[in-house]
Write a protein that holds these residues in place. Structure first.
Motif, PDB file in Angstrom:
ATOM      1  N   VAL A 111      58.363  47.161  53.940  1.00  0.00           N
ATOM      2  CA  VAL A 111      57.458  45.961  54.405  1.00  0.00           C
ATOM      3  C   VAL A 111      57.152  45.548  53.247  1.00  0.00           C
ATOM      4  O   VAL A 111      56.908  44.857  52.386  1.00  0.00           O
ATOM      5  N   ASN A 114      58.924  43.061  51.809  1.00  0.00           N
ATOM      6  CA  ASN A 114      58.949  42.011  51.966  1.00  0.00           C
ATOM      7  C   ASN A 114      57.603  41.498  52.584  1.00  0.00           C
ATOM      8  O   ASN A 114      57.615  40.145  53.080  1.00  0.00           O
ATOM      9  N   VAL A 115      56.814  41.401  51.134  1.00  0.00           N
ATOM     10  CA  VAL A 115      55.793  40.963  50.888  1.00  0.00           C
ATOM     11  C   VAL A 115      55.313  39.672  50.193  1.00  0.00           C
ATOM     12  O   VAL A 115      56.358  39.383  49.998  1.00  0.00           O
ATOM     13  N   PRO A 116      55.237  38.484  50.629  1.00  0.00           N
ATOM     14  CA  PRO A 116      53.885  38.478  52.424  1.00  0.00           C
ATOM     15  C   PRO A 116      54.634  38.391  53.276  1.00  0.00           C
ATOM     16  O   PRO A 116      56.163  38.217  53.392  1.00  0.00           O
ATOM     17  N   LEU A 117      54.064  39.404  54.670  1.00  0.00           N
ATOM     18  CA  LEU A 117      55.119  39.315  55.779  1.00  0.00           C
ATOM     19  C   LEU A 117      55.536  37.701  56.318  1.00  0.00           C
ATOM     20  O   LEU A 117      56.558  38.214  57.488  1.00  0.00           O
ATOM     21  N   ILE A 118      54.490  36.990  56.562  1.00  0.00           N
ATOM     22  CA  ILE A 118      54.793  35.341  57.517  1.00  0.00           C
ATOM     23  C   ILE A 118      55.048  34.723  56.127  1.00  0.00           C
ATOM     24  O   ILE A 118      53.775  34.212  55.119  1.00  0.00           O
ATOM     25  N   LYS A 119      55.888  33.771  55.798  1.00  0.00           N
ATOM     26  CA  LYS A 119      55.925  32.779  54.482  1.00  0.00           C
ATOM     27  C   LYS A 119      56.533  31.269  54.530  1.00  0.00           C
ATOM     28  O   LYS A 119      57.492  31.608  55.835  1.00  0.00           O
ATOM     29  N   ASN A 120      55.770  30.499  54.618  1.00  0.00           N
ATOM     30  CA  ASN A 120      56.224  29.007  54.861  1.00  0.00           C
ATOM     31  C   ASN A 120      57.581  28.781  53.861  1.00  0.00           C
ATOM     32  O   ASN A 120      57.131  28.409  53.059  1.00  0.00           O
ATOM     33  N   TYR A 121      58.965  28.056  54.404  1.00  0.00           N
ATOM     34  CA  TYR A 121      59.481  28.098  53.920  1.00  0.00           C
ATOM     35  C   TYR A 121      59.816  26.538  54.626  1.00  0.00           C
ATOM     36  O   TYR A 121      61.430  26.112  54.936  1.00  0.00           O
ATOM     37  N   ASN A 122      58.795  25.912  55.112  1.00  0.00           N
ATOM     38  CA  ASN A 122      59.340  24.414  55.592  1.00  0.00           C
ATOM     39  C   ASN A 122      59.223  23.760  54.412  1.00  0.00           C
ATOM     40  O   ASN A 122      58.930  23.806  53.338  1.00  0.00           O
ATOM     41  N   LYS A 123      60.889  23.140  55.041  1.00  0.00           N
ATOM     42  CA  LYS A 123      61.732  21.945  53.360  1.00  0.00           C
ATOM     43  C   LYS A 123      60.432  20.926  52.591  1.00  0.00           C
ATOM     44  O   LYS A 123      59.677  20.639  51.487  1.00  0.00           O
TER      45      LYS A 123
END
Lengths: 128, 277
Positions: A111, A114-123
């Protein structure tokens, strides 16, 4: 002619593709895990899993994998990770912990990496 | 005649259950995920969607390997929630549309898709993972749950799923009632849950896939499922289900919404498309 029971298997690096052949080989282990979708079975398993698995007539090798929580070996043998998830839950382990063990890591190590557990990779809006 | 309104694709990773059941909408890590589904919520209401034809996979919650169907359709008036370890989830009852489901069944089997027909089905996170993010409850839509085997290989090919989408579209438009239908395809994107590579995510490939899927899906139709697994991890085989949604649409599509997040175990995407021809 009856086949010699499997005593051990290799766990090579890389992914396991769960096939019908796996599914047949590890049918009983898959069946035990699947039975844990019912609350009444989970209660009995949690109370005394060794007794719970008796009626399935497992091989020594299969019993050992459960006892030793050898999840990586289990997927190589032919148990679907989705049903192993039902069993680890009854051992008070999380799905993430199960996976970290397959990697040879602790849950914390996995874990933390892999921080942050959710990350924005929208182009269009990367990093938001 | 029934109206095909558009298509939605979404990941259905198990952590979506966690995020919803623990009501994480105000958690700074989770809040963007809840927000990322708002355009889908709005679209379902604005377009007055009556039925979601929902293509997903069961995670050995309803079906077991004693008899694991390749394609299975629900024709019930009402479905149950699966027990995935903590008891059935506290979500609104998912109602079906038996008449529409049976019509779809007849039409798809006539088109050579030999379906397993289910009068009972317990819905797991393959469907109910993303659904609470896609809509308020009680659900404003009825459901036609359609399961694809993407777990026990061999699984259906990309082209097979694409053709399934074409037949789904044809069947929807032949249905004599005036209802609005959207097709949902779930699964993916990159993830690997079995083996020493547990947790593998391929951010660059996922974004490349989203582009290709939107603009040139036909370039991937001849790919072996293994190609997706090599690029996006063993469990990204699920992506074949997206092609059933895309096959139902016109070649050129209009993007209403798209986003992508790297989750802990899964590349998480939401995509909302309408026909543009």
């Amino acid at each position: 002619m009856a086949k010699e029971p499997i005593k051990d298997i290799e766990t090579p690096e890389g992914p396991v593709t769960f096939t019908a052949e796996h599914s047949q080989r590890a049918y009983k282990l898959n069946e035990i895990c699947y039975s844990l979708k019912q609350e009444k079975n989970r209660e009995i398993f949690r109370a005394d899993y060794k007794k719970y698995i008796e009626k399935y007539d497992l091989s020594e090798f299969e019993i050992k994998m459960i006892e030793n929580h050898e999840w990586l070996k289990m997927v190589h043998y032919g148990v679907s990770a989705y049903v192993i998830g039902k069993m680890v839950d009854c051992f008070d382990q999380s799905f993430v912990e199960m996976g970290a063990m397959m990697r040879g890591e602790s849950q914390k190590e996995f874990v933390d990496r892999n921080v942050p557990l959710i990350k924005n990779y929208n182009k269009d809006e990367e990093g938001k | 005649m029934a109206n095909f309104v558009g298509g939605i694709c979404t990941s259905h990773n198990g952590s979506l259950m966690h995020g919803w059941d623990h009501q994480m909408q105000d958690d700074p890590v989770w809040a963007p995920i809840f927000k990322s589904y708002e355009p889908v919520q709005k679209w379902i209401i604005d377009k007055k969607i009556d039925v979601l034809f929902f293509i997903f996979n069961d995670h050995v919650s309803n079906f077991f390997f004693d008899c694991y169907p390749t394609f299975a359709i629900g024709i019930a008036a009402e479905y149950e929630h699966a027990d995935e370890g903590k008891g059935p989830r506290n979500l609104a009852i998912p109602y079906g549309d038996p008449e529409f489901s049976r019509f779809m069944t007849n039409s798809l089997i006539k088109d050579d898709f030999d379906l397993t027909v289910c009068q009972k089905m317990k819905l797991d996170h393959g469907l109910m993972g993303p659904m609470p993010y896609m809509s308020d409850q009680p659900w404003p839509v009825k459901f036609v749950p359609f399961c694809v085997n993407v777990i026990q290989h061999p699984i259906p090919s990309v082209k097979r799923c694409w053709n399934l989408g074409k037949s789904i579209r044809k069947a929807i438009e032949a249905y004599p009632e005036d209802i609005n239908v959207a097709v949902v395809g779930t699964g993916g994107l990159s993830h690997e849950l079995q083996g020493s590579g547990f947790g593998r995510i391929e951010i660059d490939w996922d974004n490349e896939f989203l582009d290709k899927f939107e603009y040139e899906p036909e370039t991937m139709l001849d790919w072996d499922v293994q190609e997706f697994m090599d690029r996006g991890g063993s469990e990204s085989a699920e992506t074949v289900m997206w092609f059933a949604m895309r096959g139902a649409m016109t070649k050129k599509v209009r993007r209403i919404h798209r986003n992508y997040y790297r989750g802990l175990l899964t590349g998480m995407a939401v995509l909302l498309l309408e026909d543009d021809e």
